[in-house]
Design a protein around this motif. Structure first.
Motif, PDB file in Angstrom:
ATOM      1  N   TYR A 269       8.158  -1.241  -3.166  1.00  0.00           N
ATOM      2  CA  TYR A 269       9.399  -1.942  -2.888  1.00  0.00           C
ATOM      3  C   TYR A 269      10.302  -1.024  -2.080  1.00  0.00           C
ATOM      4  O   TYR A 269      10.090   0.193  -2.011  1.00  0.00           O
ATOM      5  N   ILE A 270      11.299  -1.613  -1.447  1.00  0.00           N
ATOM      6  CA  ILE A 270      12.202  -0.863  -0.581  1.00  0.00           C
ATOM      7  C   ILE A 270      13.581  -0.822  -1.228  1.00  0.00           C
ATOM      8  O   ILE A 270      14.147  -1.879  -1.531  1.00  0.00           O
ATOM      9  N   PRO A 271      14.134   0.367  -1.447  1.00  0.00           N
ATOM     10  CA  PRO A 271      15.491   0.434  -2.002  1.00  0.00           C
ATOM     11  C   PRO A 271      16.496  -0.160  -1.012  1.00  0.00           C
ATOM     12  O   PRO A 271      16.453   0.142   0.184  1.00  0.00           O
ATOM     13  N   PHE A 272      17.375  -1.012  -1.535  1.00  0.00           N
ATOM     14  CA  PHE A 272      18.428  -1.587  -0.695  1.00  0.00           C
ATOM     15  C   PHE A 272      19.647  -0.681  -0.769  1.00  0.00           C
ATOM     16  O   PHE A 272      20.300  -0.577  -1.805  1.00  0.00           O
ATOM     17  N   ASP A 273      19.943  -0.017   0.354  1.00  0.00           N
ATOM     18  CA  ASP A 273      21.094   0.875   0.409  1.00  0.00           C
ATOM     19  C   ASP A 273      22.014   0.410   1.522  1.00  0.00           C
ATOM     20  O   ASP A 273      21.569  -0.029   2.580  1.00  0.00           O
ATOM     21  N   TYR A 274      23.293   0.508   1.299  1.00  0.00           N
ATOM     22  CA  TYR A 274      24.259   0.023   2.274  1.00  0.00           C
ATOM     23  C   TYR A 274      24.340   0.919   3.510  1.00  0.00           C
ATOM     24  O   TYR A 274      24.976   0.560   4.498  1.00  0.00           O
ATOM     25  N   ALA A 275      23.681   2.103   3.466  1.00  0.00           N
ATOM     26  CA  ALA A 275      23.615   2.942   4.658  1.00  0.00           C
ATOM     27  C   ALA A 275      22.701   2.320   5.707  1.00  0.00           C
ATOM     28  O   ALA A 275      22.775   2.652   6.886  1.00  0.00           O
ATOM     29  N   GLY A 276      21.804   1.438   5.283  1.00  0.00           N
ATOM     30  CA  GLY A 276      20.992   0.676   6.228  1.00  0.00           C
ATOM     31  C   GLY A 276      19.592   1.182   6.456  1.00  0.00           C
ATOM     32  O   GLY A 276      18.892   0.684   7.344  1.00  0.00           O
ATOM     33  N   GLY A 277      19.130   2.158   5.660  1.00  0.00           N
ATOM     34  CA  GLY A 277      17.784   2.658   5.846  1.00  0.00           C
ATOM     35  C   GLY A 277      16.706   1.612   5.624  1.00  0.00           C
ATOM     36  O   GLY A 277      15.601   1.707   6.169  1.00  0.00           O
ATOM     37  N   TRP A 278      17.020   0.601   4.838  1.00  0.00           N
ATOM     38  CA  TRP A 278      16.042  -0.454   4.542  1.00  0.00           C
ATOM     39  C   TRP A 278      15.694  -1.279   5.778  1.00  0.00           C
ATOM     40  O   TRP A 278      14.632  -1.906   5.822  1.00  0.00           O
ATOM     41  N   ARG A 279      16.573  -1.279   6.786  1.00  0.00           N
ATOM     42  CA  ARG A 279      16.352  -2.140   7.950  1.00  0.00           C
ATOM     43  C   ARG A 279      15.067  -1.767   8.688  1.00  0.00           C
ATOM     44  O   ARG A 279      14.256  -2.642   9.027  1.00  0.00           O
ATOM     45  N   GLN A 280      14.867  -0.477   8.949  1.00  0.00           N
ATOM     46  CA  GLN A 280      13.665  -0.054   9.653  1.00  0.00           C
ATOM     47  C   GLN A 280      12.419  -0.352   8.828  1.00  0.00           C
ATOM     48  O   GLN A 280      11.396  -0.777   9.368  1.00  0.00           O
ATOM     49  N   SER A 281      12.497  -0.112   7.522  1.00  0.00           N
ATOM     50  CA  SER A 281      11.344  -0.365   6.661  1.00  0.00           C
ATOM     51  C   SER A 281      10.988  -1.847   6.660  1.00  0.00           C
ATOM     52  O   SER A 281       9.809  -2.223   6.774  1.00  0.00           O
ATOM     53  N   LEU A 282      11.991  -2.707   6.543  1.00  0.00           N
ATOM     54  CA  LEU A 282      11.738  -4.142   6.554  1.00  0.00           C
ATOM     55  C   LEU A 282      11.206  -4.590   7.908  1.00  0.00           C
ATOM     56  O   LEU A 282      10.275  -5.407   7.984  1.00  0.00           O
ATOM     57  N   ALA A 283      11.769  -4.062   8.991  1.00  0.00           N
ATOM     58  CA  ALA A 283      11.298  -4.430  10.334  1.00  0.00           C
ATOM     59  C   ALA A 283       9.827  -4.065  10.517  1.00  0.00           C
ATOM     60  O   ALA A 283       9.063  -4.820  11.129  1.00  0.00           O
ATOM     61  N   ARG A 284       9.422  -2.902  10.001  1.00  0.00           N
ATOM     62  CA  ARG A 284       8.007  -2.509  10.100  1.00  0.00           C
ATOM     63  C   ARG A 284       7.113  -3.479   9.339  1.00  0.00           C
ATOM     64  O   ARG A 284       6.036  -3.856   9.817  1.00  0.00           O
ATOM     65  N   GLU A 285       7.550  -3.867   8.137  1.00  0.00           N
ATOM     66  CA  GLU A 285       6.745  -4.809   7.341  1.00  0.00           C
ATOM     67  C   GLU A 285       6.615  -6.149   8.062  1.00  0.00           C
ATOM     68  O   GLU A 285       5.545  -6.770   8.081  1.00  0.00           O
ATOM     69  N   LEU A 286       7.690  -6.607   8.672  1.00  0.00           N
ATOM     70  CA  LEU A 286       7.664  -7.864   9.418  1.00  0.00           C
ATOM     71  C   LEU A 286       6.744  -7.759  10.627  1.00  0.00           C
ATOM     72  O   LEU A 286       5.977  -8.690  10.917  1.00  0.00           O
TER      73      LEU A 286
END
Length: 300
Positions: A269-286
């Motif tokens: 799973y990907i930690p949801f942080d307001y700094a926005g690090g999750w965006r790159q991880s989610l984009a890669r999964e997509l």
């Protein structure tokens, strides 16, 4: 579109008809006729209508005693003939909405208004048709046709969420920014559907993002300390999309520290942080799941 998807469109058009009024009923009626003429369903509609005589069917109707609502149509007991006659009724009504309205008023007079007559015709004829036509197609279509999976829409991403609105809106904005269409269940039209039906009707996506946020608390009987948990509907929909899409096409974004479902342990799973690090991880999964991602917009 597949046969299954076309049959779902038949049901959705009928549900829209059910909630329509005098000024809007013609649109879902025309959409219903168009779906029956679609490449996926036309051969079945043609087969059902080929041996019916709709004009003779109308001529054989019981005119009643002249009182409004006393006239009645003599529907055949043969299911195939009934379906064929209904298809012709839909087609004629789509071509001439006034004819459809007059037919409803003549044979399905609701006792109050033209709208009530239309709705009575829909509930008496078209709602059973959507169920029985789907059953007839499933019985008569080749097995390999009905077994074909629906093609996922690789522009739409389903967002499963709990009560925490901020992460939901943040993820939805991110998906929109990178050129994708977020699907949030409560924003979709109800069309008279139950929640499971509505979920199924909007699940033709290629990926789901599940927001695990600490909205509830709970514990096992053997434990003393309660722990934060995601809401039960989130866990249910998490399992649904893992089963429907495969776990590689479901991304769980975890906010804070909360209990993870035991059957989902071991899945990344990907930690949801307001700094926005999750965006790159989610984009890669997509991207791995087949989505086209505009990387120039990922960190905006």
């Amino acid at each position: 579109m597949s046969v299954k998807a076309a049959l779902r469109e038949v049901r959705n058009a009928v549900l829209d008809l059910q909630s329509s009024d005098y000024n809007t009923y013609h649109r879902p009626l025309q959409r219903l006729a168009a779906v029956l003429r679609s490449e996926d369903l036309q051969q079945y509609a043609d087969k059902l209508r080929e041996n019916v005589d709709f004009d003779a069917f109308l001529a054989a109707a019981d005119p009643g005693g002249g009182m409004a609502g006393s006239a009645s149509l003599n529907w055949p007991t043969d299911r195939s003939q009934e379906l064929g006659l209904t298809i012709v009724l839909i087609e004629r009504g789509a071509e001439n909405p006034d004819w459809f309205m007059n037919l409803a008023f003549q044979f399905y007079h609701g006792g109050q208004s033209v709208v009530s007559s239309i709705r009575k015709l829909i509930s008496s004829v078209l709602i059973p048709f959507s169920r029985d036509f789907a059953a007839w197609v499933e019985e008569n279509a080749p097995r390999n046709i009905m077994a074909q999976p629906e093609q996922a829409d690789l522009r739409r991403v389903f967002i499963v969420h709990g009560h925490d609105e901020a992460p939901r809106e943040t993820v939805a904005r991110f998906l929109t920014t990178v050129g994708l269409d977020p699907v949030i269940l409560h924003e979709q039209a109800n069309r008279g559907m139950t929640i499971p039906e509505k979920l199924l009707a909007n699940a033709n996506v290629g990926f789901a993002v599940v927001l695990l946020t600490p909205d509830d608390v709970g514990r096992a009987k053997a434990e003393e300390q309660e722990r934060p948990r995601a809401r039960q509907n989130v866990i249910l929909e998490l399992g649904y999309f893992v089963g429907r899409l495969g776990r590689e096409k479901v991304c769980a974004l975890l906010k804070g520290s909360l209990e993870i479902p035991s059957d989902y342990m071991g899945v990344v799973y990907i930690p949801f942080d307001y700094a926005g690090g999750w965006r790159q991880s989610l984009a890669r999964e997509l991207q791995v799941a087949g989505y086209e991602i505009d990387w120039n917009r990922v960190m905006r």
